[in-house]
Design a protein around this motif. Structure first.
Motif, mmCIF file in Angstrom:
data_model
loop_
_atom_site.group_PDB
_atom_site.id
_atom_site.type_symbol
_atom_site.label_atom_id
_atom_site.label_comp_id
_atom_site.label_asym_id
_atom_site.label_seq_id
_atom_site.Cartn_x
_atom_site.Cartn_y
_atom_site.Cartn_z
ATOM 1 N N ALA A 39 -15.830 -48.358 12.470
ATOM 2 C CA ALA A 39 -16.607 -47.788 11.387
ATOM 3 C C ALA A 39 -15.822 -48.005 10.103
ATOM 4 C CB ALA A 39 -16.858 -46.297 11.630
ATOM 5 N N VAL A 40 -16.414 -47.686 8.943
ATOM 6 C CA VAL A 40 -15.771 -48.062 7.686
ATOM 7 C C VAL A 40 -14.538 -47.222 7.371
ATOM 8 C CG1 VAL A 40 -17.793 -49.118 6.627
ATOM 9 C CG2 VAL A 40 -17.413 -46.637 6.375
ATOM 10 N N GLU A 41 -14.592 -45.918 7.637
ATOM 11 C CA GLU A 41 -13.458 -45.053 7.302
ATOM 12 C C GLU A 41 -13.531 -43.758 8.127
ATOM 13 O OE1 GLU A 41 -11.128 -43.810 3.158
ATOM 14 O OE2 GLU A 41 -13.301 -44.134 3.147
ATOM 15 N N PRO A 42 -13.434 -43.866 9.448
ATOM 16 C CA PRO A 42 -13.635 -42.703 10.322
ATOM 17 C C PRO A 42 -12.456 -41.734 10.295
ATOM 18 C CG PRO A 42 -12.993 -44.602 11.623
ATOM 19 C CD PRO A 42 -13.171 -45.097 10.213
ATOM 20 N N VAL A 43 -12.763 -40.463 10.548
ATOM 21 C CA VAL A 43 -11.731 -39.430 10.575
ATOM 22 C C VAL A 43 -11.979 -38.449 11.713
ATOM 23 C CG1 VAL A 43 -11.202 -39.505 8.105
ATOM 24 C CG2 VAL A 43 -13.025 -37.997 8.927
ATOM 25 N N GLY A 44 -10.922 -37.742 12.075
ATOM 26 C CA GLY A 44 -11.002 -36.571 12.929
ATOM 27 C C GLY A 44 -10.617 -35.362 12.090
ATOM 28 N N TYR A 45 -10.689 -34.170 12.701
ATOM 29 C CA TYR A 45 -10.414 -32.942 11.948
ATOM 30 C C TYR A 45 -9.606 -31.958 12.785
ATOM 31 C CZ TYR A 45 -14.223 -34.451 8.824
ATOM 32 O OH TYR A 45 -15.019 -35.160 7.957
ATOM 33 N N VAL A 46 -8.768 -31.180 12.095
ATOM 34 C CA VAL A 46 -8.156 -29.996 12.675
ATOM 35 C C VAL A 46 -8.560 -28.810 11.811
ATOM 36 C CG1 VAL A 46 -6.016 -28.768 13.193
ATOM 37 C CG2 VAL A 46 -6.187 -31.212 13.687
ATOM 38 N N PHE A 47 -9.128 -27.791 12.457
ATOM 39 C CA PHE A 47 -9.558 -26.569 11.775
ATOM 40 C C PHE A 47 -8.574 -25.455 12.095
ATOM 41 C CE2 PHE A 47 -13.200 -29.205 12.647
ATOM 42 C CZ PHE A 47 -13.953 -29.145 11.488
ATOM 43 N N ARG A 48 -8.149 -24.725 11.078
ATOM 44 C CA ARG A 48 -7.218 -23.618 11.273
ATOM 45 C C ARG A 48 -7.744 -22.356 10.585
ATOM 46 N NH1 ARG A 48 -3.692 -28.040 10.764
ATOM 47 N NH2 ARG A 48 -2.263 -28.228 12.553
ATOM 48 N N HIS A 49 -7.626 -21.250 11.300
ATOM 49 C CA HIS A 49 -7.988 -19.951 10.736
ATOM 50 C C HIS A 49 -7.030 -18.911 11.308
ATOM 51 C CE1 HIS A 49 -10.333 -16.122 10.439
ATOM 52 N NE2 HIS A 49 -10.519 -16.586 9.223
ATOM 53 N N GLU A 50 -6.331 -18.224 10.403
ATOM 54 C CA GLU A 50 -5.303 -17.273 10.810
ATOM 55 C C GLU A 50 -4.311 -17.986 11.738
ATOM 56 O OE1 GLU A 50 -7.538 -13.894 12.231
ATOM 57 O OE2 GLU A 50 -7.986 -13.239 10.174
ATOM 58 N N GLU A 51 -4.207 -17.558 12.990
ATOM 59 C CA GLU A 51 -3.192 -18.155 13.873
ATOM 60 C C GLU A 51 -3.786 -19.149 14.871
ATOM 61 O OE1 GLU A 51 0.027 -17.586 13.348
ATOM 62 O OE2 GLU A 51 -0.610 -16.321 11.677
ATOM 63 N N ARG A 52 -5.036 -19.549 14.674
ATOM 64 C CA ARG A 52 -5.700 -20.412 15.658
ATOM 65 C C ARG A 52 -6.008 -21.789 15.074
ATOM 66 N NH1 ARG A 52 -3.919 -18.433 20.081
ATOM 67 N NH2 ARG A 52 -4.350 -16.202 20.314
ATOM 68 N N ALA A 53 -6.020 -22.780 15.952
ATOM 69 C CA ALA A 53 -6.297 -24.152 15.516
ATOM 70 C C ALA A 53 -7.187 -24.850 16.531
ATOM 71 C CB ALA A 53 -5.001 -24.931 15.346
ATOM 72 N N PHE A 54 -8.157 -25.601 16.025
ATOM 73 C CA PHE A 54 -9.109 -26.350 16.847
ATOM 74 C C PHE A 54 -9.151 -27.786 16.358
ATOM 75 C CE2 PHE A 54 -13.688 -27.770 16.779
ATOM 76 C CZ PHE A 54 -13.737 -28.183 18.098
ATOM 77 N N GLY A 55 -9.003 -28.736 17.268
ATOM 78 C CA GLY A 55 -9.032 -30.146 16.914
ATOM 79 C C GLY A 55 -10.316 -30.812 17.366
ATOM 80 N N LEU A 56 -10.797 -31.744 16.541
ATOM 81 C CA LEU A 56 -11.997 -32.513 16.897
ATOM 82 C C LEU A 56 -11.697 -33.994 16.718
ATOM 83 C CD1 LEU A 56 -15.662 -31.739 16.307
ATOM 84 C CD2 LEU A 56 -14.813 -33.958 15.523
ATOM 85 N N LEU A 57 -11.742 -34.714 17.824
ATOM 86 C CA LEU A 57 -11.477 -36.150 17.836
ATOM 87 C C LEU A 57 -12.654 -36.838 18.501
ATOM 88 C CD1 LEU A 57 -9.487 -38.531 17.358
ATOM 89 C CD2 LEU A 57 -8.549 -38.044 19.630
#
Length: 252
Positions: free
Chosen positions: A121-139
């Motif tokens: 794809a032209v410029e794909p990304v993944g994400y990490v979401f953080r709130h307080e002490e928790r983290a969720f990754g999306l790949l």
């Protein structure tokens, strides 16, 4: 923090992350009607969304975006090249928020870290979401796991990650020509069960406790095969598979 997968597979991908009163839709690859119906069935009023985040411009990640944006005045976040392609494809009524790959931004306490991924794809990304002490990754769609990906995801407590194909099933598949198989298994294609299993094994010691496998090929994978391959000896990590035809979650 919690998240729900509205649907995941070659026919469409979308998920919602919620924390601190903020709701973010990641990708809009189902039809606008399916997105709306599945959100409402899951207790989500589409009007309560604060933003839409795109991973990349392929149809199975943006299919419902144009119609949704006609009635949903929320900003769409994307990298410059992704936004340019999607806008050129007709999604021109949205309020665009452009960020550089690798940028970090936040929504009232929900922090979002983007990172580059290798995919055709032209410029794909993944994400990490953080709130307080928790983290969720999306790949999502990713051809191989880079050092950057592993570094960004290290420390997440939950992870949505694609496990697109089983090597043996892809090789034996008679529906796809050789060139398509080469694209899928290339370093800018998709992750196999084995590649995803290696990533999960690397992240598990750093606190990973829940993995949701997505984007499973209907022909070249199955939930039992994928979960078994990724689970391995990681008794401390819960492994589940998202589905194409129905929502899966909520997961805390």
């Amino acid at each position: 923090m919690r998240f729900i997968v509205l649907g995941s597979g070659s026919a469409g991908n979308a998920a919602v992350v919620e924390a601190g009163g903020i709701r973010v839709l990641i990708d809009a690859g189902l039809s606008a009607k399916q997105l709306t119906d599945r959100m409402k069935a899951s207790g989500i009023d589409p009007a309560s969304l604060n933003a839409v985040l795109l991973t990349h411009e392929h149809g199975d990640h943006i299919r419902g975006l144009r119609v949704m944006m006609k009635n949903l005045p929320v900003p769409v976040y994307a990298t410059p090249s992704t936004a340019m392609v999607v806008r050129g494809g007709g999604v021109d009524t949205a309020s665009w928020k452009i960020f550089e790959s690798g940028a970090q931004f936040s929504f009232n306490g929900l922090s979002v870290q983007s990172f580059a991924v290798p995919h055709d794809a032209v410029e794909p990304v993944g994400y990490v979401f953080r709130h307080e002490e928790r983290a969720f990754g999306l790949l999502s769609d990713t051809g191989h796991v880079t050092k950057l990906i592993a570094e960004r995801l290290r420390g997440v407590h939950a992870l949505f990650v694609e496990a697109n194909y089983d090597d043996a099933l892809l090789e034996a598949d008679t529906k796809r020509p050789w060139s398509t198989k080469q694209r899928i298994s290339s370093r800018h294609g998709h992750l196999s069960n084995a590649q995803t299993a290696a990533l999960v094994a690397e992240l598990a010691p750093a606190g990973l406790r829940r993995v949701v496998l997505g984007h499973l090929s209907r022909d070249c994978n199955c939930p039992i095969t994928a979960a078994s391959a990724v689970r391995g000896a990681l008794a401390s990590v819960e492994i589940v598979c998202a589905e194409q035809d129905r929502t899966c979650g909520w997961w805390e």
